[in-house]
Design a protein around this motif. Structure first.
Motif, PDB file in Angstrom:
ATOM      1  N   LEU A   1     -37.287   8.237  56.396  1.00  0.00           N
ATOM      2  CA  LEU A   1     -37.230   9.356  55.454  1.00  0.00           C
ATOM      3  C   LEU A   1     -36.301  10.475  55.935  1.00  0.00           C
ATOM      4  CD1 LEU A   1     -40.910   9.666  54.158  1.00  0.00           C
ATOM      5  CD2 LEU A   1     -38.910   8.767  52.970  1.00  0.00           C
ATOM      6  N   PRO A   2     -36.376  10.928  57.206  1.00  0.00           N
ATOM      7  CA  PRO A   2     -35.405  11.945  57.648  1.00  0.00           C
ATOM      8  C   PRO A   2     -33.958  11.492  57.525  1.00  0.00           C
ATOM      9  CG  PRO A   2     -37.229  11.824  59.187  1.00  0.00           C
ATOM     10  CD  PRO A   2     -37.394  10.684  58.238  1.00  0.00           C
ATOM     11  N   VAL A   3     -33.695  10.199  57.790  1.00  0.00           N
ATOM     12  CA  VAL A   3     -32.326   9.699  57.677  1.00  0.00           C
ATOM     13  C   VAL A   3     -31.881   9.683  56.217  1.00  0.00           C
ATOM     14  CG1 VAL A   3     -30.872   7.656  57.947  1.00  0.00           C
ATOM     15  CG2 VAL A   3     -32.363   8.373  59.814  1.00  0.00           C
ATOM     16  N   ILE A   4     -32.770   9.241  55.313  1.00  0.00           N
ATOM     17  CA  ILE A   4     -32.425   9.233  53.886  1.00  0.00           C
ATOM     18  C   ILE A   4     -32.122  10.649  53.404  1.00  0.00           C
ATOM     19  CG2 ILE A   4     -33.306   8.798  51.571  1.00  0.00           C
ATOM     20  CD1 ILE A   4     -34.831   6.426  52.683  1.00  0.00           C
ATOM     21  N   LEU A   5     -32.956  11.602  53.792  1.00  0.00           N
ATOM     22  CA  LEU A   5     -32.716  12.987  53.402  1.00  0.00           C
ATOM     23  C   LEU A   5     -31.391  13.487  53.983  1.00  0.00           C
ATOM     24  CD1 LEU A   5     -33.647  15.598  52.073  1.00  0.00           C
ATOM     25  CD2 LEU A   5     -34.864  16.164  54.198  1.00  0.00           C
ATOM     26  N   ALA A   6     -31.094  13.090  55.216  1.00  0.00           N
ATOM     27  CA  ALA A   6     -29.824  13.490  55.836  1.00  0.00           C
ATOM     28  C   ALA A   6     -28.644  12.966  55.030  1.00  0.00           C
ATOM     29  CB  ALA A   6     -29.760  12.987  57.272  1.00  0.00           C
ATOM     30  N   LEU A   7     -28.699  11.700  54.633  1.00  0.00           N
ATOM     31  CA  LEU A   7     -27.608  11.115  53.854  1.00  0.00           C
ATOM     32  C   LEU A   7     -27.459  11.821  52.511  1.00  0.00           C
ATOM     33  CD1 LEU A   7     -28.171   7.297  54.535  1.00  0.00           C
ATOM     34  CD2 LEU A   7     -26.661   8.887  55.733  1.00  0.00           C
ATOM     35  N   GLU A   8     -28.569  12.140  51.879  1.00  0.00           N
ATOM     36  CA  GLU A   8     -28.511  12.807  50.571  1.00  0.00           C
ATOM     37  C   GLU A   8     -27.902  14.202  50.687  1.00  0.00           C
ATOM     38  OE1 GLU A   8     -32.434  10.653  48.526  1.00  0.00           O
ATOM     39  OE2 GLU A   8     -32.614  12.614  49.503  1.00  0.00           O
ATOM     40  N   LEU A   9     -28.290  14.948  51.712  1.00  0.00           N
ATOM     41  CA  LEU A   9     -27.752  16.295  51.886  1.00  0.00           C
ATOM     42  C   LEU A   9     -26.258  16.263  52.217  1.00  0.00           C
ATOM     43  CD1 LEU A   9     -30.637  17.986  53.908  1.00  0.00           C
ATOM     44  CD2 LEU A   9     -30.071  18.305  51.498  1.00  0.00           C
ATOM     45  N   VAL A  10     -25.855  15.304  53.051  1.00  0.00           N
ATOM     46  CA  VAL A  10     -24.427  15.163  53.368  1.00  0.00           C
ATOM     47  C   VAL A  10     -23.640  14.816  52.109  1.00  0.00           C
ATOM     48  CG1 VAL A  10     -22.743  13.776  54.617  1.00  0.00           C
ATOM     49  CG2 VAL A  10     -24.796  14.552  55.775  1.00  0.00           C
ATOM     50  N   ALA A  11     -24.172  13.896  51.297  1.00  0.00           N
ATOM     51  CA  ALA A  11     -23.488  13.511  50.056  1.00  0.00           C
ATOM     52  C   ALA A  11     -23.347  14.704  49.112  1.00  0.00           C
ATOM     53  CB  ALA A  11     -24.251  12.380  49.382  1.00  0.00           C
ATOM     54  N   ILE A  12     -24.393  15.505  48.990  1.00  0.00           N
ATOM     55  CA  ILE A  12     -24.330  16.688  48.117  1.00  0.00           C
ATOM     56  C   ILE A  12     -23.279  17.666  48.614  1.00  0.00           C
ATOM     57  CG2 ILE A  12     -25.626  18.727  47.390  1.00  0.00           C
ATOM     58  CD1 ILE A  12     -28.132  16.954  47.323  1.00  0.00           C
ATOM     59  N   ALA A  13     -23.266  17.935  49.922  1.00  0.00           N
ATOM     60  CA  ALA A  13     -22.289  18.882  50.481  1.00  0.00           C
ATOM     61  C   ALA A  13     -20.860  18.382  50.283  1.00  0.00           C
ATOM     62  CB  ALA A  13     -22.574  19.100  51.965  1.00  0.00           C
ATOM     63  N   MET A  14     -20.627  17.092  50.483  1.00  0.00           N
ATOM     64  CA  MET A  14     -19.281  16.563  50.326  1.00  0.00           C
ATOM     65  C   MET A  14     -18.838  16.600  48.868  1.00  0.00           C
ATOM     66  SD  MET A  14     -18.875  13.474  53.086  1.00  0.00           S
ATOM     67  CE  MET A  14     -20.203  12.475  52.435  1.00  0.00           C
ATOM     68  N   LEU A  15     -19.727  16.278  47.937  1.00  0.00           N
ATOM     69  CA  LEU A  15     -19.362  16.313  46.521  1.00  0.00           C
ATOM     70  C   LEU A  15     -19.038  17.736  46.078  1.00  0.00           C
ATOM     71  CD1 LEU A  15     -21.949  13.789  45.053  1.00  0.00           C
ATOM     72  CD2 LEU A  15     -19.472  13.508  45.113  1.00  0.00           C
ATOM     73  N   VAL A  16     -19.822  18.712  46.541  1.00  0.00           N
ATOM     74  CA  VAL A  16     -19.544  20.108  46.192  1.00  0.00           C
ATOM     75  C   VAL A  16     -18.158  20.510  46.683  1.00  0.00           C
ATOM     76  CG1 VAL A  16     -20.197  22.498  46.649  1.00  0.00           C
ATOM     77  CG2 VAL A  16     -21.960  20.824  46.087  1.00  0.00           C
ATOM     78  N   SER A  17     -17.813  20.132  47.917  1.00  0.00           N
ATOM     79  CA  SER A  17     -16.503  20.504  48.464  1.00  0.00           C
ATOM     80  C   SER A  17     -15.370  19.785  47.748  1.00  0.00           C
ATOM     81  CB  SER A  17     -16.463  20.198  49.962  1.00  0.00           C
ATOM     82  OG  SER A  17     -16.513  18.801  50.198  1.00  0.00           O
ATOM     83  N   LEU A  18     -15.556  18.513  47.436  1.00  0.00           N
ATOM     84  CA  LEU A  18     -14.489  17.758  46.783  1.00  0.00           C
ATOM     85  C   LEU A  18     -14.200  18.263  45.378  1.00  0.00           C
ATOM     86  CD1 LEU A  18     -15.288  14.090  47.901  1.00  0.00           C
ATOM     87  CD2 LEU A  18     -13.679  15.709  48.891  1.00  0.00           C
TER      88      LEU A  18
ATOM     89  N   MET B   1     -27.285  14.992  43.240  1.00  0.00           N
ATOM     90  CA  MET B   1     -26.228  14.049  43.602  1.00  0.00           C
ATOM     91  C   MET B   1     -25.610  13.425  42.350  1.00  0.00           C
ATOM     92  SD  MET B   1     -27.833  12.000  46.868  1.00  0.00           S
ATOM     93  CE  MET B   1     -26.688  10.662  46.582  1.00  0.00           C
ATOM     94  N   TYR B   2     -26.452  12.974  41.439  1.00  0.00           N
ATOM     95  CA  TYR B   2     -25.963  12.348  40.207  1.00  0.00           C
ATOM     96  C   TYR B   2     -25.184  13.355  39.359  1.00  0.00           C
ATOM     97  CZ  TYR B   2     -26.001  10.104  35.628  1.00  0.00           C
ATOM     98  OH  TYR B   2     -25.626   9.581  34.419  1.00  0.00           O
ATOM     99  N   ALA B   3     -25.720  14.572  39.250  1.00  0.00           N
ATOM    100  CA  ALA B   3     -25.043  15.587  38.440  1.00  0.00           C
ATOM    101  C   ALA B   3     -23.670  15.925  39.015  1.00  0.00           C
ATOM    102  CB  ALA B   3     -25.913  16.840  38.359  1.00  0.00           C
ATOM    103  N   LEU B   4     -23.574  16.049  40.327  1.00  0.00           N
ATOM    104  CA  LEU B   4     -22.296  16.360  40.954  1.00  0.00           C
ATOM    105  C   LEU B   4     -21.306  15.211  40.810  1.00  0.00           C
ATOM    106  CD1 LEU B   4     -23.621  18.107  44.193  1.00  0.00           C
ATOM    107  CD2 LEU B   4     -22.313  19.198  42.356  1.00  0.00           C
ATOM    108  N   PHE B   5     -21.798  13.981  40.943  1.00  0.00           N
ATOM    109  CA  PHE B   5     -20.901  12.833  40.803  1.00  0.00           C
ATOM    110  C   PHE B   5     -20.348  12.760  39.380  1.00  0.00           C
ATOM    111  CE2 PHE B   5     -19.859   8.343  40.133  1.00  0.00           C
ATOM    112  CZ  PHE B   5     -19.065   8.101  41.246  1.00  0.00           C
ATOM    113  N   ARG B   6     -21.162  13.082  38.377  1.00  0.00           N
ATOM    114  CA  ARG B   6     -20.668  13.070  37.006  1.00  0.00           C
ATOM    115  C   ARG B   6     -19.614  14.146  36.771  1.00  0.00           C
ATOM    116  NH1 ARG B   6     -21.063   8.400  35.222  1.00  0.00           N
ATOM    117  NH2 ARG B   6     -20.445   9.283  33.207  1.00  0.00           N
ATOM    118  N   ARG B   7     -19.686  15.226  37.552  1.00  0.00           N
ATOM    119  CA  ARG B   7     -18.700  16.297  37.393  1.00  0.00           C
ATOM    120  C   ARG B   7     -17.325  15.906  37.928  1.00  0.00           C
ATOM    121  NH1 ARG B   7     -20.417  22.248  38.867  1.00  0.00           N
ATOM    122  NH2 ARG B   7     -18.386  22.502  37.823  1.00  0.00           N
ATOM    123  N   VAL B   8     -17.242  14.773  38.611  1.00  0.00           N
ATOM    124  CA  VAL B   8     -15.923  14.271  39.008  1.00  0.00           C
ATOM    125  C   VAL B   8     -15.072  14.036  37.766  1.00  0.00           C
ATOM    126  CG1 VAL B   8     -14.717  12.347  40.123  1.00  0.00           C
ATOM    127  CG2 VAL B   8     -16.772  13.291  41.162  1.00  0.00           C
TER     128      VAL B   8
END
Length: 536
Positions: free
Chosen positions: A440-457, A518-525
């Motif tokens: 669970l901590p690893v899954i949460l880590a991956l999700e937070l990293v994905a959110i931060a990267m999508l926001v920056s991109l 995550m899904y909302a940010l990916f759709r904003r691509v």
């Protein structure tokens, strides 16, 4: 002026260059033309010796030289010599493997060179000298900051004489070892596998340097005291200690060990250069013509990969799917992109895994997150360039009216086909090594990293991927501000992870709800556009 200085030094070295079996006139002309082209592009502000990236690297080396100069003031001349040569060799080794080593395998001029009677050893030697120009400039700047302080602690004449000498020997040894590794792979594996083998060598070495120490520390905790007691052999295989022995020997400590260190310090660089030129005396031109694309040749007809199939549900138009497929295909086969992106894609996760294993809980994974947030999004910067960037006119001439849609699909292709596998691979290894209780901590880590990267991109100034030639401009600086902001974003996400992972109930809720943003940010691509003034 600088070109004349380099060529003047080369002319003075005519006798030893010829003694190595090198055609001096062709060697000099190859080096002159290569440097002339780079200096001309630097005048236009498009790379080369005048590139902002190289200037920043010079500044970094100067500051690190000052740091090692402080070692002379605080710890004494002998420690200063070891710290100076050790840090210089380490920094140059990493730069040569990751960046300047690509000079040896550059194929941009091979079509013009191959039809002419240029010996393999001569061409290799010209590439070696080309690499030495950049490395030598970095070493000079490094030592200028270093000697500025070191001269106040040790004997002034000894410091001013032996410091540059040992730095020169360290540079020659480092370049010889790196170039020798390339030449060894060429001789052992042959020209057909040379390009791919050197690529994976760069990946493995960078991963080992950035994260290997952390993994070794994790797996050898019990063996640490035993290793510490048996490191006396290190002085025979660790070159910076050879230079310490040379310094002590010249200053009067005439022991057998220092005499042996003197011989090694003077002899190893010469052996490295001679051995490298011997190994590269055959098949070098043929080796540059080899391919390095990832994956095998399709058999039994064209079959789309799993990543290619994902383009259908993730893309909203035919133009997006075209961009998705183009970016996915080129990210697997373009030599420039693979050499620029693949080492970082593997090295940053490896370092994150090592840090995640060794840091205590509860912070645990938090500092590792900062590395992934900073390292992985820069793949999009590397993807702006490709070996055949001149062919981008085909895209300009194609009947594709929705160029923004092509860009959106290409960004999705890089996220799904490049960034996501690296992120998931790091998470999987962390779970396997830390235990199932960390899922669970690893899954949460991956999700937070994905959110931060999508926001920056989503905030980047986007250009069309794989549309520029590295000969024109190998660095794009319009997004450097966003990349620096990733440092702060990584620290912020690490803190959020610590806060959310502290309580089991909050951890569960966070893991379940994080896919929504995550899904909302990916759709904003689908809303990103080619930046004004950067239609390529």
């Amino acid at each position: 002026m600088f070109l004349n200085l380099v060529l003047g030094i080369v002319d003075r070295l005519r006798a030893p260059i010829t003694a190595f079996g090198i055609d001096f006139d062709r060697f000099r002309e190859l080096l002159r033309v290569k440097l002339l082209l780079e200096f001309r592009t630097s005048v236009l502000g498009q790379g080369g010796m005048g590139d902002v990236a190289f200037v920043l690297t010079l500044v970094g080396f100067w500051l690190m030289g000052i740091l090692t100069g402080v070692a002379a003031l605080v710890l004494g001349p002998s420690v200063w010599m070891g710290a100076t040569t050790g840090l210089l060799m380490g920094m140059l080794f990493l730069l040569l493997i990751v960046h300047y080593g690509n000079i040896l395998v550059d194929t941009t001029d091979i079509e013009q060179v191959a039809p002419h009677p240029v010996a393999d050893r001569t061409l290799f030697a010209s590439r070696l000298a080309h690499m030495m120009v950049y490395v030598g400039a970095l070493a000079v700047v490094f030592m200028s900051g270093n000697l500025m302080l070191a001269v106040f602690r040790g004997p002034a004449l000894a410091v001013l004489a032996l410091g540059p000498l040992c730095a020169f020997l360290a540079v020659v040894l480092t370049v010889g070892v790196v170039a020798g590794a390339f030449a060894f792979l060429l001789r052992v594996l042959g020209p057909a596998r040379f390009q791919r083998a050197t690529l994976w060598m760069q990946v493995v070495v960078m991963a080992a340097m950035m994260g290997g120490g952390q993994l070794v520390r994790f797996f050898s905790r019990d063996a640490g005291p035993v290793l510490d007691e048996n490191l006396h052999w290190l002085k025979w295989v660790f070159p910076p200690l050879h230079f310490v022995g040379l310094y002590d020997f010249v200053l009067g400590e005439r022991t057998v060990e220092n005499g042996a260190a003197l011989g090694l310090a003077l002899g190893l660089p010469l052996v490295a250069v001679i051995g490298t030129l011997k190994l590269a005396s055959r098949f070098f031109v043929a080796g540059l013509d080899g391919s390095i694309h990832l994956g095998g040749t399709p058999r039994g007809g064209w079959r789309p990969t799993l990543f290619a199939r994902l383009g259908v549900p993730l893309c909203r138009s035919h133009a997006q799917r075209a961009g998705f497929g183009l970016a996915l295909a080129l990210s697997r086969r373009d030599p420039f992109y693979l050499r620029a992106a693949l080492p970082s894609l593997i090295a940053f996760p490896v370092m994150a895994i090592g840090m995640g294993l060794n840091l205590p809980d509860p912070p645990g994974l938090a500092p590792a997150l900062a590395l992934l947030v900073v390292g992985l999004p820069t793949v999009l910067q590397s993807a702006l360039f490709c070996t055949d960037g001149e062919a981008s006119w085909l895209l300009e001439a194609s009947p594709v009216g929705e160029r923004d849609a092509v860009l959106q699909g290409a960004v999705k292709g890089l996220i799904v086909g490049t960034i996501a596998p690296a992120l998931l691979g790091a998470g999987l290894f962390l779970v396997l090594l830390r235990g199932s209780g960390e899922i669970l901590p690893v899954i949460l880590a991956l999700e937070l990293v994905a959110i931060a990267m999508l926001v920056s991109l989503l905030r980047w100034h986007h250009g069309m991927p794989f549309s520029r030639s590295p000969k024109q401009q190998a660095v794009d600086w319009s997004n450097m501000g966003h990349i620096f902001m990733l440092l702060l974003a990584g620290l912020f996400v690490a803190g959020v992870h610590v806060a959310l992972a502290w309580n089991p109930w909050v951890l569960w809720i966070s893991v379940v709800l994080s896919p929504v943003p995550m899904y909302a940010l990916f759709r904003r691509v689908d809303r990103i556009r080619l930046h004004a003034g950067r239609r390529r």
